[in-house]
Design a protein around this motif. Sequence first.
Motif, PDB file in Angstrom:
ATOM      1  N   LEU A 296       0.851  -1.093  -0.007  1.00 50.27           N
ATOM      2  CA  LEU A 296       0.125   0.008   0.007  1.00 50.27           C
ATOM      3  C   LEU A 296       0.934   1.297   0.028  1.00 50.27           C
ATOM      4  CD1 LEU A 296      -2.592  -1.287   2.579  1.00 50.27           C
ATOM      5  CD2 LEU A 296      -3.206  -0.430   0.092  1.00 50.27           C
ATOM      6  N   ALA A 297       2.196   1.188  -0.058  1.00 49.03           N
ATOM      7  CA  ALA A 297       2.838   2.153   0.378  1.00 49.03           C
ATOM      8  C   ALA A 297       2.955   3.197  -0.746  1.00 49.03           C
ATOM      9  CB  ALA A 297       4.418   1.856   0.395  1.00 49.03           C
ATOM     10  N   TYR A 298       2.844   2.581  -1.979  1.00 46.47           N
ATOM     11  CA  TYR A 298       2.472   4.051  -3.132  1.00 46.47           C
ATOM     12  C   TYR A 298       1.016   4.743  -3.225  1.00 46.47           C
ATOM     13  CZ  TYR A 298      -0.251   0.698  -6.199  1.00 46.47           C
ATOM     14  OH  TYR A 298      -1.223  -0.023  -6.625  1.00 46.47           O
ATOM     15  N   VAL A 299       0.297   4.207  -2.472  1.00 49.71           N
ATOM     16  CA  VAL A 299      -1.164   4.901  -2.791  1.00 49.71           C
ATOM     17  C   VAL A 299      -0.873   5.991  -1.755  1.00 49.71           C
ATOM     18  CG1 VAL A 299      -3.600   4.225  -2.509  1.00 49.71           C
ATOM     19  CG2 VAL A 299      -2.116   2.448  -2.552  1.00 49.71           C
ATOM     20  N   PRO A 300      -1.507   7.109  -2.565  1.00 48.03           N
ATOM     21  CA  PRO A 300      -1.575   8.445  -2.044  1.00 48.03           C
ATOM     22  C   PRO A 300      -2.601   8.552  -0.772  1.00 48.03           C
ATOM     23  CG  PRO A 300      -2.123   8.834  -4.264  1.00 48.03           C
ATOM     24  CD  PRO A 300      -1.816   7.353  -3.971  1.00 48.03           C
ATOM     25  N   ASN A 301      -1.938   9.142   0.368  1.00 46.83           N
ATOM     26  CA  ASN A 301      -2.693   9.410   1.548  1.00 46.83           C
ATOM     27  C   ASN A 301      -3.385   8.192   2.174  1.00 46.83           C
ATOM     28  OD1 ASN A 301      -2.207  12.177   1.314  1.00 46.83           O
ATOM     29  ND2 ASN A 301      -3.746  12.288  -0.369  1.00 46.83           N
ATOM     30  N   VAL A 302      -2.696   7.152   1.910  1.00 48.74           N
ATOM     31  CA  VAL A 302      -3.141   5.965   2.828  1.00 48.74           C
ATOM     32  C   VAL A 302      -2.034   5.763   3.973  1.00 48.74           C
ATOM     33  CG1 VAL A 302      -3.000   3.516   2.804  1.00 48.74           C
ATOM     34  CG2 VAL A 302      -4.424   4.680   1.155  1.00 48.74           C
ATOM     35  N   SER A 303      -2.429   5.501   5.141  1.00 45.09           N
ATOM     36  CA  SER A 303      -1.692   5.390   6.053  1.00 45.09           C
ATOM     37  C   SER A 303      -1.947   4.299   7.221  1.00 45.09           C
ATOM     38  CB  SER A 303      -1.376   6.891   6.918  1.00 45.09           C
ATOM     39  OG  SER A 303      -2.624   7.300   7.485  1.00 45.09           O
ATOM     40  N   PHE A 304      -1.142   4.280   8.209  1.00 47.47           N
ATOM     41  CA  PHE A 304      -1.309   3.159   9.146  1.00 47.47           C
ATOM     42  C   PHE A 304      -1.416   3.699  10.411  1.00 47.47           C
ATOM     43  CE2 PHE A 304       0.625   1.747   5.349  1.00 47.47           C
ATOM     44  CZ  PHE A 304      -0.143   0.623   4.783  1.00 47.47           C
ATOM     45  N   PRO A 305      -2.480   3.878  11.150  1.00 42.22           N
ATOM     46  CA  PRO A 305      -2.681   4.608  12.354  1.00 42.22           C
ATOM     47  C   PRO A 305      -2.033   3.861  13.555  1.00 42.22           C
ATOM     48  CG  PRO A 305      -4.615   3.736  11.714  1.00 42.22           C
ATOM     49  CD  PRO A 305      -3.571   3.409  10.542  1.00 42.22           C
ATOM     50  N   ASP A 306      -1.821   2.561  13.594  1.00 37.04           N
ATOM     51  CA  ASP A 306      -1.005   1.978  14.711  1.00 37.04           C
ATOM     52  C   ASP A 306       0.483   1.460  14.332  1.00 37.04           C
ATOM     53  OD1 ASP A 306      -3.658   2.435  15.610  1.00 37.04           O
ATOM     54  OD2 ASP A 306      -4.303   0.825  14.194  1.00 37.04           O
ATOM     55  N   PRO A 307       1.179   2.479  14.257  1.00 32.75           N
ATOM     56  CA  PRO A 307       2.617   2.192  13.653  1.00 32.75           C
ATOM     57  C   PRO A 307       3.221   0.828  14.658  1.00 32.75           C
ATOM     58  CG  PRO A 307       2.682   4.287  14.630  1.00 32.75           C
ATOM     59  CD  PRO A 307       1.144   3.870  14.711  1.00 32.75           C
ATOM     60  N   ASP A 308       2.981   0.904  16.040  1.00 35.20           N
ATOM     61  CA  ASP A 308       3.582   0.309  16.926  1.00 35.20           C
ATOM     62  C   ASP A 308       2.874  -1.116  17.080  1.00 35.20           C
ATOM     63  OD1 ASP A 308       5.773   1.899  17.448  1.00 35.20           O
ATOM     64  OD2 ASP A 308       4.538   2.942  18.919  1.00 35.20           O
ATOM     65  N   SER A 309       1.631  -1.453  16.525  1.00 30.46           N
ATOM     66  CA  SER A 309       0.935  -2.465  16.904  1.00 30.46           C
ATOM     67  C   SER A 309       1.490  -3.685  16.664  1.00 30.46           C
ATOM     68  CB  SER A 309      -0.419  -2.209  16.135  1.00 30.46           C
ATOM     69  OG  SER A 309      -1.097  -3.700  16.126  1.00 30.46           O
ATOM     70  N   ARG A 310       1.401  -4.579  17.369  1.00 27.93           N
ATOM     71  CA  ARG A 310       1.965  -6.036  16.882  1.00 27.93           C
ATOM     72  C   ARG A 310       0.813  -7.287  16.672  1.00 27.93           C
ATOM     73  NH1 ARG A 310       7.081  -6.119  20.036  1.00 27.93           N
ATOM     74  NH2 ARG A 310       8.007  -4.062  19.740  1.00 27.93           N
ATOM     75  N   VAL A 311      -0.433  -6.758  17.202  1.00 27.77           N
ATOM     76  CA  VAL A 311      -1.368  -7.712  17.009  1.00 27.77           C
ATOM     77  C   VAL A 311      -1.606  -8.282  15.673  1.00 27.77           C
ATOM     78  CG1 VAL A 311      -2.466  -6.959  18.856  1.00 27.77           C
ATOM     79  CG2 VAL A 311      -3.281  -6.093  16.753  1.00 27.77           C
TER      80      VAL A 311
END
Length: 382
Positions: A296-311
């Motif tokens: 998903l890295a190349y999709v504009p304005n998509v992000s991952f709101p839980d950067p530290d999540s391990r679940v």
Amino acid sequence: MAIEGGAVVSTSANLTELETRALEAAINVADGHARQYLTPAQQQIVDDFPRLFKEAERMSYPELNARAMRALMRALGQHEAPIAESRFLTCYASSVAMEILARALSDRFRSVGLIHPTFDNIPDILRGLRIDLTPLGEPALLSGDVSDVLPPGVGCVFITTPNNPTGTVLPEERLALIARACEHRDVVLVLDTSFRGFDPRAQYDHYAVLERAGCRYVVIEDTGKIWPTLDLKLGCLVLSDRIDLPIARVYSDILLNVSPFVLAMVEKFAEDAAGGGLPALQAGIAENRRLLRSTLAYVPNVSFPDPDSRVSVERVLIGDGRDAVAAWETLRQRGVHVLPCRPFHWANGSEGDAFIRVALARPPAVVEAAGRALASALTARA
Ligand code: EGV
């Protein structure tokens, strides 16, 4: 916004109904059940099932039960967990444990404080027993005045840690603070730790903290999310001394015992987990998380709101005013099932409208295919 089917989501479908639809899908990253490949060590345990079955047939139930519980608690770092028979009740699944607990709570309390957001069957089960819910947002649980976590009139506080879907973990010092406040106010503290196997930060000894605080507590432990054992699993209610709630009585209304075979299996899988299985599980999930994020890295304005999540689930913030239900619908038409996050936000659904949840406990190829499909759905012209 959402085409046919979308309206169902926003009005009445719960998350599990969406997960049920996904069971027949080519690419199912909807439910949080464990569907990754068995490790070679786990495969060996499975290959030995006929022998294990015979062993379970011969053994005493209380002994099997205690052995499974002891092995599981040890694997998860819960060394002070009470193993006395009167203090833990094994159930078919954590949702069964939840239902039993909720019925016992409804006998005494009108009002429960519940973490927000969280998987919707928890508020649904509690509300089904006419319990009023006060949302406890993650920021308030994690910091600030601890009295905000215990609003007046609330007889019980319910916290899922690590949380589903955010992966947020309640740290030890904060648990200690909340537990002491619960003791002081005679509020029952409930923890749902179904996802703790994924995150070492959730494996400090919670029971040591709870016992030191002296509060009344119930912990729901679970094996259902961690091992790909075709839903052979256990949920467990672990009780403080003098819990003074009719939990054992309600348990007896629902079940007598779980499968001795499943207990024997849990002991074996827990021993494997303690001997390297847990780090292997965590590494597999981390790899799938990297894979999803990279597709998903190349999709504009998509992000991952839980950067530290391990679940074993990952939230995706789809951004650009895109609507999660519409994206869910587009993907569904292509045979790819995710979850829109609105129902997790049980007190304020619109907060979830920009999020999708993708399950990571899958073979890597499934996660990759789901990520590519999501990327394509989000980049296509509407
Ligand atoms: C998740 C499914 C139940 C639940 C899945 C789950 N629903 N038990 N009613 O087990 O995160 O997908 O918790």
